[in-house]
Design a protein around this motif. Sequence first.
Motif, PDB file in Angstrom:
ATOM      1  N   LEU A  47       0.834  -1.208   0.000  1.00 57.92           N
ATOM      2  CA  LEU A  47       0.000   0.000   0.000  1.00 57.92           C
ATOM      3  C   LEU A  47       0.866   1.255   0.000  1.00 57.92           C
ATOM      4  O   LEU A  47       0.613   2.206  -0.751  1.00 57.92           O
ATOM      5  CB  LEU A  47      -0.913  -0.021   1.233  1.00 57.92           C
ATOM      6  CG  LEU A  47      -1.765   1.240   1.472  1.00 57.92           C
ATOM      7  CD1 LEU A  47      -2.917   1.284   0.484  1.00 57.92           C
ATOM      8  CD2 LEU A  47      -2.302   1.268   2.902  1.00 57.92           C
TER       9      LEU A  47
ATOM     10  N   GLU B 214      -1.660   3.919  -4.551  1.00 58.79           N
ATOM     11  CA  GLU B 214      -2.579   4.064  -5.694  1.00 58.79           C
ATOM     12  C   GLU B 214      -3.947   4.603  -5.287  1.00 58.79           C
ATOM     13  O   GLU B 214      -4.656   5.185  -6.116  1.00 58.79           O
ATOM     14  CB  GLU B 214      -2.749   2.703  -6.375  1.00 58.79           C
ATOM     15  CG  GLU B 214      -1.485   2.196  -7.039  1.00 58.79           C
ATOM     16  CD  GLU B 214      -1.639   0.791  -7.599  1.00 58.79           C
ATOM     17  OE1 GLU B 214      -0.904   0.478  -8.553  1.00 58.79           O
ATOM     18  OE2 GLU B 214      -2.487   0.021  -7.080  1.00 58.79           O
ATOM     19  N   ASP B 215      -4.326   4.410  -4.029  1.00 64.99           N
ATOM     20  CA  ASP B 215      -5.644   4.861  -3.578  1.00 64.99           C
ATOM     21  C   ASP B 215      -5.587   6.360  -3.305  1.00 64.99           C
ATOM     22  O   ASP B 215      -5.032   6.812  -2.298  1.00 64.99           O
ATOM     23  CB  ASP B 215      -6.058   4.097  -2.312  1.00 64.99           C
ATOM     24  CG  ASP B 215      -7.496   4.386  -1.905  1.00 64.99           C
ATOM     25  OD1 ASP B 215      -8.074   5.377  -2.385  1.00 64.99           O
ATOM     26  OD2 ASP B 215      -8.027   3.621  -1.077  1.00 64.99           O
TER      27      ASP B 215
ATOM     28  N   SER C 280      -7.832   8.331  -2.421  1.00 66.82           N
ATOM     29  CA  SER C 280      -8.701   8.816  -1.340  1.00 66.82           C
ATOM     30  C   SER C 280      -7.960   8.862  -0.008  1.00 66.82           C
ATOM     31  O   SER C 280      -8.498   9.335   0.990  1.00 66.82           O
ATOM     32  CB  SER C 280      -9.939   7.924  -1.205  1.00 66.82           C
ATOM     33  OG  SER C 280      -9.585   6.649  -0.676  1.00 66.82           O
TER      34      SER C 280
END
Length: 689
Positions: A395, A400-401, A403
């Motif tokens: 992660l 990549e997220d 949010s």
Amino acid sequence: MPSAGLKTALNGIERFFSQNGPLSKQFSRYEERSSQIEMAKKVMEALAKEHQVMIEAGTGTGKTFAYLVPALLSGKKVVLSTGTRHLQDQIYFKDLPVLREIFPRPFSALLMKGKENYLCKHRYAGFSSSPLLYKREETLYLDQIMAWARQTEKGDKAELTGIPEDLQVWKEMSVAGNQCLGKTCSDYDDCFITRMKKEAEKAELIIVNHHLFFADLALKENSYGQILPAYDAVIFDEAHLIEEIASDYLGKSLSLYDLMEWMADARRELKGLQIKDKAIWDSVESLYKRGELFFNLFRMPSADPTFRSVDQSVQRLDGSGDPNTGKRFRLFSVSTCEPGDPKTGERSSSNPEAVISFLNLLERLGGAFQTLPDRNEGCFKIAERAEQLRENALLFIKQEDLSLVYWGESARGQEGLVLHANPLDVSERLRESLFSRPGTMVLTSATMTVDKRFDYMKKKLGVSPTEEFQFESPFDYASNALIYLPKHLPDPSSDLFLEAAGKEILEILRLTEGRAFVLCTSHKNKTYFYDYCQDKLDYLLLKQGDGPKTELLREFRKEQSSVLFATRSFWQGVDVQGEALSCVIVDKLPFASPGDPLVESRIEQLRKLNVNPFMEYQVPSAIILLKQGLGRLIRSAEDRGVLSILDPRIRSKSYGKRFLASLPPCRMTSARQDIKEFLVLSRKRKVNC
């Protein structure tokens, strides 16, 4: 509840809180408070109609009893979530015993804490046979802990008196995070946590704190199970803290300490199974070194001017943590950014082999523990945790997220770096996973409104309440409080501010004869003002960080003329009544640092939406925190005191009007001599009473 039944319940509440009602018999100086009665009625109506309501109840309203009584009268299963462990304990050990004496029927209530607070019989058995101590001085407590462990009925660490809060050996006999084996554990049926959960199934009222509540919500979101049983209603006290705590539990974190914890448990399993295979032992031991290389890719280089950081203590809302260390800084992907970008400060890994080596080792270890001879459920749990560590590492590598906000927190010591990924905005997730559920929800606090409206808090939390209510404090601020706003101090951005503010603090403390909190917006200011006053006053001076929070407060209350210099964790949740606290001095308006990664990211997001982040985010959040700071001053009808805000922007800037409008309706002055006159007059009034 039928309308006739609701009407009867509301009448019962009015009688319960009346001047000659049952509650009045428990307090020698009881006064009927109309705001308390009205709040209790609104909570009762919300419970009956399954509404979601927001209630701001000023200091002195008596909101705790105002929601406890209708919750217990409703006949529903209610979860009460508080912002701090202190309030959780106060309700269970002080308020509920009062109600048990006078309530019309018996009721069942349970104080529920996180599993790390309970003795784990499985881990304790392993520890007993082969004790592991990180610090030699901890042997002083070992006999006491082991004697307690043999006879305790609840396994709650709080039963141990005189034991340091941060005792390392406790981690060897308790579980945290995903260490628990759950139903596969041989001690599951006799487990203290299992017993607690069974009690929770039967209890009418379950008292938790926000940390446990949102840990449970995160488990449910990820289909990992649950901590709390099904309930009919939830009441959030200190609801202004929800966003920050929810953000922690709906995010992810990774640290070297997580690796150390995994390694310790892995060694325990290998030892228990008497595994002699040198290869797997060497692999476990090499994880720390590989982890160090991995985390070094994210460390903030002190000499790199392109990396923005903010001084920030590693503090939690309960006041724990080391206030003398810690920097927060933005993280950037180690796999996609060009090295040394002068515009963004982004950089790529200079050692990509460290990433691959670390991930591959975690994968190999997970597989190895799944294929061990005579493997048990503990081995499968170790393998599962290795995969979770690997997923969390990925992660932070990929990021990549969009949010999430990715940031690092570095503190003193090799294990000090913590990687965080927090939701940029928790409102949508809370709306979907919590506030869209059927059933009653009551959100209450003394500080929920800005500009007399709930709009800011509603937007932050994603809640659309059925009704909103505001109850003013019954305290006579006009007579009992004075607000001192000096005009002559320079702007806080000036190099002259600290010395000028130090001189002003000194003069105020001489007039008040100590008896003050000096609440600062940074540890730098706290330390400066403490040092500045140290040799110039005869009073006892206390500084946050020089001892446990509870011990500092005990000394402050004991020594009548003492002064406490503190930062954020003392702005809220601290209750000191009487003359011991006669003055609160606030150095600056408590704007969150725009260099803080979360604040910085939210500012960027609002700008993209063409919203003014200063007026719509920074000012409202500072108003909420200032209101909390001021709430320390007047804690009872007899309290009298002076509030001084040294920041001249409260008068000179247009947004200062919003801050002034949030202050209690009391006399304001810019003349320092008025402080002495006010305190002298207050003492005369007290003597005459």
